[in-house]
Design a protein around this motif. Structure first.
Motif, PDB file in Angstrom:
ATOM      1  N   GLY A 121       0.815  -1.210   0.000  1.00 30.89           N
ATOM      2  CA  GLY A 121       0.000   0.000   0.000  1.00 30.89           C
ATOM      3  C   GLY A 121       0.844   1.253   0.000  1.00 30.89           C
ATOM      4  N   ALA A 174       0.858   6.024   5.081  1.00 36.26           N
ATOM      5  CA  ALA A 174       1.553   5.062   5.946  1.00 36.26           C
ATOM      6  C   ALA A 174       2.584   4.274   5.140  1.00 36.26           C
ATOM      7  CB  ALA A 174       0.540   4.114   6.590  1.00 36.26           C
ATOM      8  N   GLU A 193       1.733  -1.559  -4.864  1.00 29.08           N
ATOM      9  CA  GLU A 193       0.571  -0.659  -4.937  1.00 29.08           C
ATOM     10  C   GLU A 193      -0.295  -1.031  -6.146  1.00 29.08           C
ATOM     11  OE1 GLU A 193      -1.022   1.914  -3.232  1.00 29.08           O
ATOM     12  OE2 GLU A 193      -2.335   1.823  -4.982  1.00 29.08           O
ATOM     13  N   ARG A 194      -1.623  -1.086  -5.907  1.00 24.55           N
ATOM     14  CA  ARG A 194      -2.533  -1.526  -6.988  1.00 24.55           C
ATOM     15  C   ARG A 194      -2.729  -0.476  -8.072  1.00 24.55           C
ATOM     16  NH1 ARG A 194      -8.485  -1.075  -4.053  1.00 24.55           N
ATOM     17  NH2 ARG A 194      -7.828   0.587  -2.667  1.00 24.55           N
ATOM     18  N   MET A 247      -5.603   7.237  -0.249  1.00 20.48           N
ATOM     19  CA  MET A 247      -6.844   8.040  -0.286  1.00 20.48           C
ATOM     20  C   MET A 247      -6.518   9.499  -0.633  1.00 20.48           C
ATOM     21  SD  MET A 247      -9.440   6.188   0.239  1.00 20.48           S
ATOM     22  CE  MET A 247      -9.131   4.448   0.100  1.00 20.48           C
ATOM     23  N   ASN A 272      -5.850  17.145   1.127  1.00 19.91           N
ATOM     24  CA  ASN A 272      -5.731  17.966   2.330  1.00 19.91           C
ATOM     25  C   ASN A 272      -5.110  17.133   3.444  1.00 19.91           C
ATOM     26  OD1 ASN A 272      -6.401  20.323   3.948  1.00 19.91           O
ATOM     27  ND2 ASN A 272      -8.000  19.078   4.883  1.00 19.91           N
ATOM     28  N   CYS A 325      -4.522  16.472   7.253  1.00 19.58           N
ATOM     29  CA  CYS A 325      -4.937  16.767   8.628  1.00 19.58           C
ATOM     30  C   CYS A 325      -4.000  16.023   9.572  1.00 19.58           C
ATOM     31  CB  CYS A 325      -6.357  16.284   8.888  1.00 19.58           C
ATOM     32  SG  CYS A 325      -7.594  17.116   7.907  1.00 19.58           S
ATOM     33  N   ALA A 371      -2.403  -7.025  -4.364  1.00 19.39           N
ATOM     34  CA  ALA A 371      -2.110  -8.132  -3.448  1.00 19.39           C
ATOM     35  C   ALA A 371      -3.314  -9.049  -3.398  1.00 19.39           C
ATOM     36  CB  ALA A 371      -1.799  -7.589  -2.060  1.00 19.39           C
ATOM     37  N   SER A 406      -2.236  -1.270   3.720  1.00 20.21           N
ATOM     38  CA  SER A 406      -3.256  -1.289   2.662  1.00 20.21           C
ATOM     39  C   SER A 406      -4.486  -0.493   3.051  1.00 20.21           C
ATOM     40  CB  SER A 406      -3.653  -2.727   2.347  1.00 20.21           C
ATOM     41  OG  SER A 406      -4.294  -3.300   3.474  1.00 20.21           O
ATOM     42  N   ASP A 434      -5.610  -5.803   4.239  1.00 24.22           N
ATOM     43  CA  ASP A 434      -5.727  -6.957   3.332  1.00 24.22           C
ATOM     44  C   ASP A 434      -4.690  -8.038   3.629  1.00 24.22           C
ATOM     45  OD1 ASP A 434      -7.756  -5.661   2.033  1.00 24.22           O
ATOM     46  OD2 ASP A 434      -6.765  -5.536   0.078  1.00 24.22           O
ATOM     47  N   GLY A 460     -13.952   7.510  -1.553  1.00 25.35           N
ATOM     48  CA  GLY A 460     -13.110   7.693  -0.371  1.00 25.35           C
ATOM     49  C   GLY A 460     -13.597   6.836   0.780  1.00 25.35           C
ATOM     50  N   ARG A 481      -4.513   3.552   8.638  1.00 21.74           N
ATOM     51  CA  ARG A 481      -5.896   3.513   9.122  1.00 21.74           C
ATOM     52  C   ARG A 481      -6.363   2.115   9.508  1.00 21.74           C
ATOM     53  NH1 ARG A 481      -9.638   2.163   4.980  1.00 21.74           N
ATOM     54  NH2 ARG A 481      -8.729   2.246   2.910  1.00 21.74           N
ATOM     55  N   ARG A 498      -6.692   8.108  12.129  1.00 24.82           N
ATOM     56  CA  ARG A 498      -6.676   7.640  10.724  1.00 24.82           C
ATOM     57  C   ARG A 498      -6.210   8.711   9.751  1.00 24.82           C
ATOM     58  NH1 ARG A 498     -11.146   9.934   8.054  1.00 24.82           N
ATOM     59  NH2 ARG A 498     -12.419  11.069   9.539  1.00 24.82           N
ATOM     60  N   SER A 549      -3.964  11.746   7.796  1.00 27.75           N
ATOM     61  CA  SER A 549      -2.626  11.584   7.221  1.00 27.75           C
ATOM     62  C   SER A 549      -1.496  11.729   8.252  1.00 27.75           C
ATOM     63  CB  SER A 549      -2.392  12.617   6.113  1.00 27.75           C
ATOM     64  OG  SER A 549      -3.458  12.615   5.218  1.00 27.75           O
TER      65      SER A 549
END
Ligand code: FAD
Length: 451
Positions: free
Chosen positions: A27, A31, A50-51, A58, A66, A68, A140, A174, A178, A311, A388, A401, A403
């Motif tokens: 992912g 993170a 990464e997919r 997100m 943005n 936070c 994955a 992820s 997952d 999202g 998250r 959760r 950023s």
């Protein structure tokens, strides 16, 4: 006529090994970026899987735009409290002109908007500079176990077919847990009744007249209430409509996607997610029409972007050696094994609304420590989880959760993976004092200087 089968058998097959790494990160959200950058920075041969064809999670794929949780209100003084890898990334976003100045949120703390294109390029640049490899367009699809509690390989599906990536330590970033779920880790989803935070289809409009629009984010809630009195219906209250770096462009965070029975769409259910995508876009169009019709400065605006995916705020939360709670957030808890801080309040996306709960401001220091043990899933030797899907209660996750907290957790997990490999120990057995020393040397703030 014979009944149609519920299951079919898939023949067993050999899959090629397409990589052999020390650290495998699943992912590329905040993170995962921080985890891969810090593991590679400490000399580990590192792969991020990464997919999508870009990083940001997100933050880019769902158009969040943005940051936070980078700041906290420390006894009335709003300060930046997340540093380390986050500094490095933000510096790179700023250098290519994609970072806004911080703006005030509800009079209590700051958030900071950015351009998605700049975030994607800066994240590429960051990982390249640290020497981490990235496998894009790789989904994955499973985990192979060496023994109970020891993961041997991550199975991925790509355009080149299915393959296995070997690793010594795996970090699940992820967002959905997952990898942990594939490996059989325990997890929770939602509150005690299974309700998760509601998802939102973000969108951005361009062509706003900045002077006329002014501080429209202040007047929009009243305009929505007036429209509701005339029978217009909105998916939720608490609309967030704010300018981006170039104030002709604004982001809109207002949709809320639910199932027919009113429950939040489950971000781990492919059929519900499919419905959520088109329903989210439908809501985005409807709200855009309201903006254009009723908000001064938006009359000539157009939708410049509806992002690649809905999202999703919350799905699986993997059960670790510690679970961060609402009490920890509200009481600004301290932990001996702190790896950084969360200064964001509880922000619960409930049906039709957003509920906020803050620590005492300015009476408290406005942040809680994030302990290392929330990154260590129970029962595994070589698995860490960050972001998250880390170990938090539903309400703890409603805060940490965002950023800022995800950067903190990712940096700690990447560095911890290095220590586990260097010491040939299980992730649960690394010396947390040594971890704290390393991440502080790398610029992280652990929040131990303020009571
Ligand atoms: C609508 C919305 C608005 C938000 N607003 C804000 C905000 O204003 N500020 C803020 O800071 N935070 C905000 N958040 C929260 C924040 O964006 C996320 O919580 C944060 O991005 C989580 O980071 P993460 O790295 O844990 O996971 P994610 O950002 O979810 O990243 C996970 C990554 O893993 C990849 N992945 C997942 N599964 C697989 C798989 N099986 N195979 C390969 N790759 C996979 C995904 O493609 C993704 O890139 C918002 C979230 C939403 C949904």
């Amino acid at each position: 006529m014979a009944a149609r089968p519920t299951y079919v058998d898939e023949p067993a097959r050999q899959v090629p090994v397409s990589g052999d790494y020390e650290v495998v990160v699943l992912g590329g959200g905040p993170a995962g970026i921080a985890a891969a950058a810090s593991a590679a920075r400490h000399g580990c041969k590192t792969l991020l899987v990464e997919r999508y064809g870009f990083l940001g999670g997100m933050g880019t794929a769902a158009g969040v735009t943005n940051f936070c949780g980078l700041h906290a209100n420390v006894h009335g003084d709003i300060r930046r409290v997340v540093h380390g890898i986050a500094d490095d990334l933000l510096h790179r976003i700023d250098r290519i002109g994609g970072l806004n100045a911080p703006h005030l949120v509800l009079g209590k703390t700051y958030a900071q908007a950015y351009d998605t294109a700049a975030y994607k390029c800066a994240a590429d640049d960051l990982l390249l500079s640290k020497g981490a490899d990235v496998r894009f367009h790789a989904l994955a699809a499973g985990a192979l176990m060496e023994t109970d509690g020891v993961i041997k390989a991550l199975l991925i599906e790509t355009k080149s077919g299915r393959s296995a990536v070997l690793g010594r330590v795996f970090i699940d970033c992820s967002g959905d847990g997952d990898l942990a779920a594939f490996a059989g880790a325990a997890f929770e989803q939602g509150d005690e009744d299974g309700n998760t935070l509601y998802p939102t289809m973000m969108f951005r409009v361009n062509g706003v007249e900045p002077v006329t629009a002014g501080e429209a984010w202040r007047s929009i809630p009243a305009l929505m209430e007036a429209a509701e009195r005339r029978g217009v219906r909105f998916p939720r209250k608490g609309a967030i409509v704010r300018p981006q770096k170039h104030s002709v462009e604004w982001r809109v965070n207002v949709t809320q996607v639910k199932t027919a029975n009113g429950r939040a769409i489950d971000g781990t259910d492919a059929i519900e997610l499919s419905f959520g995508e088109s329903e989210g876009r439908k809501q985005a169009l409807a709200f855009f029409e309201f903006l254009r019709r009723e908000v001064p400065g938006f009359g000539n605006a157009y939708i410049v972007d509806i992002p690649p995916q809905l999202g999703v705020r919350e799905t699986r939360r993997v059960t670790g050696l510690y679970q961060l709670t609402a009490d920890d957030v509200i009481s600004c808890a301290s932990f001996a094994d702190t790896v950084g801080v969360n200064g964001w309040p509880i922000e619960k996306h409930v049906s039709g609304d957003v509920e906020w709960r803050w620590p005492d401001i300015p009476g408290s220091r406005g942040f809680n420590h994030l302990p290392y043990w929330m990154l260590v899933p129970r029962g595994f030797r070589n698995l860490l989880v960050a972001g998250r899907c880390a170990s938090m209660t539903h309400e703890g996750q409603s805060a940490a959760r965002v950023s800022g907290g995800c950067f903190v957790m990712g940096q700690a997990a990447g560095t911890a993976a290095h220590l586990a490999i260097a010491g040939n120990t299980s992730c649960a057995d690394i010396a947390t004092g040594k971890l704290q020393e390393l991440i502080e040397n790398d610029g992280a703030y652990l929040g131990r200087d303020v009571a």
